[in-house]
Design a protein around this motif. Structure first.
Motif, PDB file in Angstrom:
ATOM      1  N   LEU A 169      18.906 -20.185  24.196  1.00  0.00           N
ATOM      2  CA  LEU A 169      19.013 -21.600  24.672  1.00  0.00           C
ATOM      3  C   LEU A 169      18.668 -22.183  23.461  1.00  0.00           C
ATOM      4  O   LEU A 169      18.162 -22.042  22.589  1.00  0.00           O
ATOM      5  N   PRO A 170      18.880 -23.908  23.714  1.00  0.00           N
ATOM      6  CA  PRO A 170      18.333 -24.859  22.811  1.00  0.00           C
ATOM      7  C   PRO A 170      17.105 -24.835  23.520  1.00  0.00           C
ATOM      8  O   PRO A 170      16.211 -25.093  24.257  1.00  0.00           O
ATOM      9  N   MET A 206      16.013 -22.602  20.791  1.00  0.00           N
ATOM     10  CA  MET A 206      14.808 -21.706  20.296  1.00  0.00           C
ATOM     11  C   MET A 206      15.534 -21.687  19.038  1.00  0.00           C
ATOM     12  O   MET A 206      16.241 -22.011  18.484  1.00  0.00           O
ATOM     13  N   PRO A 245      10.714 -22.386  23.076  1.00  0.00           N
ATOM     14  CA  PRO A 245      11.633 -23.036  23.373  1.00  0.00           C
ATOM     15  C   PRO A 245      11.291 -24.362  23.090  1.00  0.00           C
ATOM     16  O   PRO A 245      10.280 -24.569  24.176  1.00  0.00           O
ATOM     17  N   THR A 262      14.234 -27.836  28.781  1.00  0.00           N
ATOM     18  CA  THR A 262      15.197 -28.153  29.174  1.00  0.00           C
ATOM     19  C   THR A 262      16.109 -29.187  28.405  1.00  0.00           C
ATOM     20  O   THR A 262      15.003 -30.423  29.541  1.00  0.00           O
ATOM     21  N   PRO A 263      17.039 -29.844  28.400  1.00  0.00           N
ATOM     22  CA  PRO A 263      17.763 -30.384  28.564  1.00  0.00           C
ATOM     23  C   PRO A 263      18.756 -31.398  29.356  1.00  0.00           C
ATOM     24  O   PRO A 263      18.886 -30.485  30.489  1.00  0.00           O
TER      25      PRO A 263
END
Lengths: 715, 87
Positions: B34-35, B37, B83, B86-87
């Motif tokens: 996921l973005p 990472m 991570p 979250t975006p």
């Protein structure tokens, strides 16, 4: 199976040791079949969970996510929702997880929670986790996930199997369900939007899992299954996705983002230690995937595989042949009084059984290798090394083993295409395998080279032609695969994202069991077809029969010796059989390739097995039954054969042009009933088998005509 | 901002963006990529393609052409795999 039988589904990521656990739980009391309409294997077995509780355990294909992209994955969702024809919804799910990578494995479990079925977690490969120093608090994990049973096992070592049985009993008894995560409010209302719309349109409320598939996945599989096809579907989905966007998520990324964020919290404090441990993969990969060493070791391993399938299998095949010959020699005198029955039993039934038994050694040996390669983790590496060579024509690295095996025999090659996950690449590989020059084509090359190429041009050219013939199929297979994957197959290709798993010692029981299952399936499905083909071809070559044939020939030529009389009678019999008449009738079709009716009959009669053409030529050229490729008599008879009528009267039949045309025809044609039967078995129907047969036959005919007409004009 | 395919063997990169429309990216997200990472390019196959990347304790093979939508920030040497938000 009674309708009330309790079924439990075994679900998990690939490479979690799920099949090993399945074998341990069911103790090989298994049934293997296919799900209706798809070529996905259905494995189930009976599992004793104590106190008289016996459940039907279903081993579902391994998958990473319920976002069903491939047929295998669609089957899993369909089975779990009870929407697959002929299978009831399971009463409980057992999720098998790799204890060394709980976060990723829990993603699937977390998706499964949305199905709202009783569920238990099995953390397998606990021994490896322990070696890595990884500690898992199963009680805390169970507590955080709503009290579902969580057990640690090592299926490979046979540890913890009893606790899995107890967990199944517990989950069936208490109906424990995995706690669903709390979706952000806007996502939840997006899901409700879809549930409401589907209910309004189809009259049935979809499950939460279905609503999520529609909201989060871009494919239409779920909507189609629910029968939700109305035009406002797109508007509703767009509206629901806008609600997800309002929560700050890309709708297509929301599911993994939300699940993983949730699972990180779940696992906080559950696992400790083991950080940065790679296990054995990194060290072994440095050698096995090394720029130079990797390909060298790969070549060595594959040569070993090929040599075993090609050469080692010959010994058991000879034993089977001896057994068949022995049975014939026993049966023949016993039935001497009834010649028709004698021929039916020896040349039809016994030969028919021998025809499919002859494939067993190659199948068993190849699947021994495939089992070892897959279970050890090397198969993924082999695909990694070879992928570049195959990706451009729509195949992938996993096409290599089936194609290589095809050079020994198409049958095991076709069976091994099931190691390819991508359905498009699997079908294209299955289509390409029969082009590989199998060992059954060898006798005709050998006969032609020894009788004509060698004597005329020397052993040097003999080898050139031999090698050339083995390349012909390959030259046509590659463009065929390219065109098939690029323009014809409408199946959506799967991206080649392949996990390179930890290396592991294969478990003999698992490997041997898979060998046997593949062989048994082949015998019960393709085997019966092969047997039927043998009987049909026998009947075509046997009937109608003139009982006075031998007397007529003796009357015409009294000087013949007993052997000559017998050979001449057999030749006359096949000439006036249905097969002989059919061969003569279609000979004009093969005339542009330079085949006379005897060759045509040989080609047609070799449908049960290609190598039969040599002995059929032995019969049609009047040298008697049982001719082999090194038969001096057959070579001589063929060298002396002349056209007796037509424009080529007096010219030798086996000119260089005809010899080359016959070999090219054999290299490309699909004159192999077992291949077609297996292709039908592996592609789930006769459509692709028929397509392959006609495509290869027409291609073979065209190339034989091109070769014959070109060579005859040059020389 | 570097395409993943330009990472050198042994280099780490922090995933900054991917294209959720693409099947490959969906697969990788399901595997936990996921973005935010950090991943490591372990090696290329002997013929240059595909490549093996490591993230979240697993090694995954990926074709260069199929990975074109994955963009990373090259990290000097950062084995931490945590991570970001979250975006």
């Amino acid at each position: 199976m009674s309708a009330k039988e309790i079924t439990v589904a075994l679900v998990g990521n690939p490479n979690t040791g799920k099949s090993t656990l399945f074998n341990a739980l069911t103790g090989l009391r298994q049934k293997v079949g296919n799900y209706p309409g798809v070529t996905v294997a259905r494995k189930s077995g009976r599992c004793d969970c104590g106190d008289g509780l016996i459940v039907e355990l279903v081993d579902l294909p391994g998958l990473y996510s319920l976002a069903a992209a491939s047929p295998d994955e669609q089957v899993v969702t369909d089975v779990l929702l009870g929407s697959l024809e002929g299978s009831q919804q399971p009463d409980a799910i057992v999720v098998v997880l790799d204890a060394t990578n709980l976060l990723r494995n829990l993603f699937l479990a977390s998706q499964l929670a949305e199905l709202n079925l009783p569920l238990a977690l099995v953390l397998n490969q606990a021994d490896v986790a322990h070696e890595h120093g990884l500690k898992i608090d199963t009680q805390l994990l169970s507590q955080r996930l709503g009290g579902v049973p969580v057990v640690l096992t090592s299926a490979w070592k046979g540890e913890g199997i009893a606790s899995v049985r107890r967990a199944i009993a517990e989950v069936l008894n208490k109906k424990t369900k995995l706690a669903r995560l709390t979706w952000p409010a806007q996502v939840e209302s997006g899901l409700e939007t879809i549930v409401r719309a589907v209910q309004a349109d189809t009259g049935r409320a979809p499950s939460m899992a279905d609503a999520q598939r529609i909201l989060f996945s871009s494919d239409a599989h779920t909507s189609n299954r629910l029968g939700w096809k109305l035009s406002q579907r797109e508007t509703v989905v767009r509206q629901a996705r806008d609600q997800v966007r309002a929560a700050g998520f890309n709708p297509l990324a929301a599911e993994p983002l939300i699940h993983y964020a949730h699972l990180r919290k779940v696992l906080d404090g559950v696992t400790s230690g083991g950080a940065g441990k790679q296990g054995n993969a990194a060290a072994l990969d440095r050698v096995l995937l090394h720029r130079v060493m990797g390909p060298i070791l790969f070549t060595g391993i594959m040569l070993g595989l090929f040599a075993s399938v090609f050469w080692l299998a010959k010994f058991p095949m000879q034993w089977i042949q001896s057994g068949v010959d022995f049975l014939k020699s026993v049966a023949a005198p016993a039935l001497a009084g009834t010649p028709m029955l004698q021929s039916l039993v020896t040349d039809g039934i016994i030969a028919g059984v021998g025809a499919f038994l002859a494939f067993l050694p190659q199948i068993l040996i190849l699947f021994l290798f495939v089992g070892i390669l897959e279970d050890s983790g090397y198969m993924a590496r082999a695909a990694f090394i070879m992928d570049r060579l195959f990706s451009w024509c729509g195949l992938n690295g996993k096409s290599f083993v089936p194609l290589l095996s095809g050079f020994a025999c198409a049958i095991p090659g076709l069976l091994s295409t099931r190691t390819i996950e991508d359905p498009k690449a699997r079908l294209a590989t299955a289509f390409a395998v029969p082009f590989m020059s199998c060992s059954a084509r060898f006798p005709i090359y050998a006969l032609m080279c020894a009788a004509f190429i060698g004597p005329l041009y020397g052993p040097g050219w003999e080898s050139v032609v031999m090698v050339g013939m083995h390349c012909v199929g390959l030259i046509f297979a590659v463009p065929t695969a390219f065109v098939l994957t690029r323009f014809i197959l409408k199946v959506k290709p799967q991206p080649f994202v392949l996990e390179l798993p930890r290396y592991q010692m294969p478990k003999p029981r698992d490997v041997l069991w898979r060998m046997w299952q593949n062989a048994a399936e082949f015998i019960s499905k393709a085997g019966t077809v092969i047997f039927a083909i043998t009987i049909i071809i026998w009947a075509l070559c046997y009937f109608p029969r003139d009982a006075q044939m031998a007397e007529k020939i003796r009357a015409a030529e009294p000087a013949l010796s007993t052997h000559e009389l017998q050979a001449r009678t057999q030749a006359a019999m096949i000439e006036q059989s249905w097969m002989g008449r059919f061969g003569k009738a279609v000979q004009p079709v093969f005339d542009p390739c330079g085949f006379d009716w005897k060759i045509t009959v040989g080609v047609l009669a070799s449908f049960p097995a290609r190598e039969v053409i040599v002995s059929t030529l032995g019969v049609t050229y009047s040298i008697g039954k049982g001719a082999e490729a090194d038969s001096q008599h057959l070579r001589q008879a063929m060298q002396e054969a002349k056209w007796l009528s037509g424009p080529r009267t007096g010219a030798p039949i086996f000119s260089l042009a005809a010899v080359l045309a016959l070999m090219v025809f054999f290299a490309l044609c699909s004159q192999c009933g077992p291949t077609i039967a297996t292709l039908a078995q592996e592609t789930g129907g006769w459509k692709w088998a028929a397509a392959s047969f006609f495509y290869m036959t027409i291609l073979a005919w065209i190339m034989a005509v091109v070769v014959y007409q070109t060579v005859i004009r040059i020389l | 901002m570097t395409p993943l395919s330009q990472l050198l063997p042994g280099q780490y990169g922090k995933l900054t963006s991917l294209n959720p429309e693409r099947a490959v990216d969906q697969r990788l997200m399901a595997l936990g990529l996921l973005p935010g990472m950090v991943l490591k390019l372990i090696r290329r196959a002997p013929l240059g393609d595909p490549m093996a990347i490591e993230f979240g304790g697993q090694v995954v093979s990926l074709r260069l052409a199929e990975a074109e939508s994955l963009i990373v920030d090259v990290a000097a040497d950062c084995p931490v795999q945590r991570p970001t938000k979250t975006p």
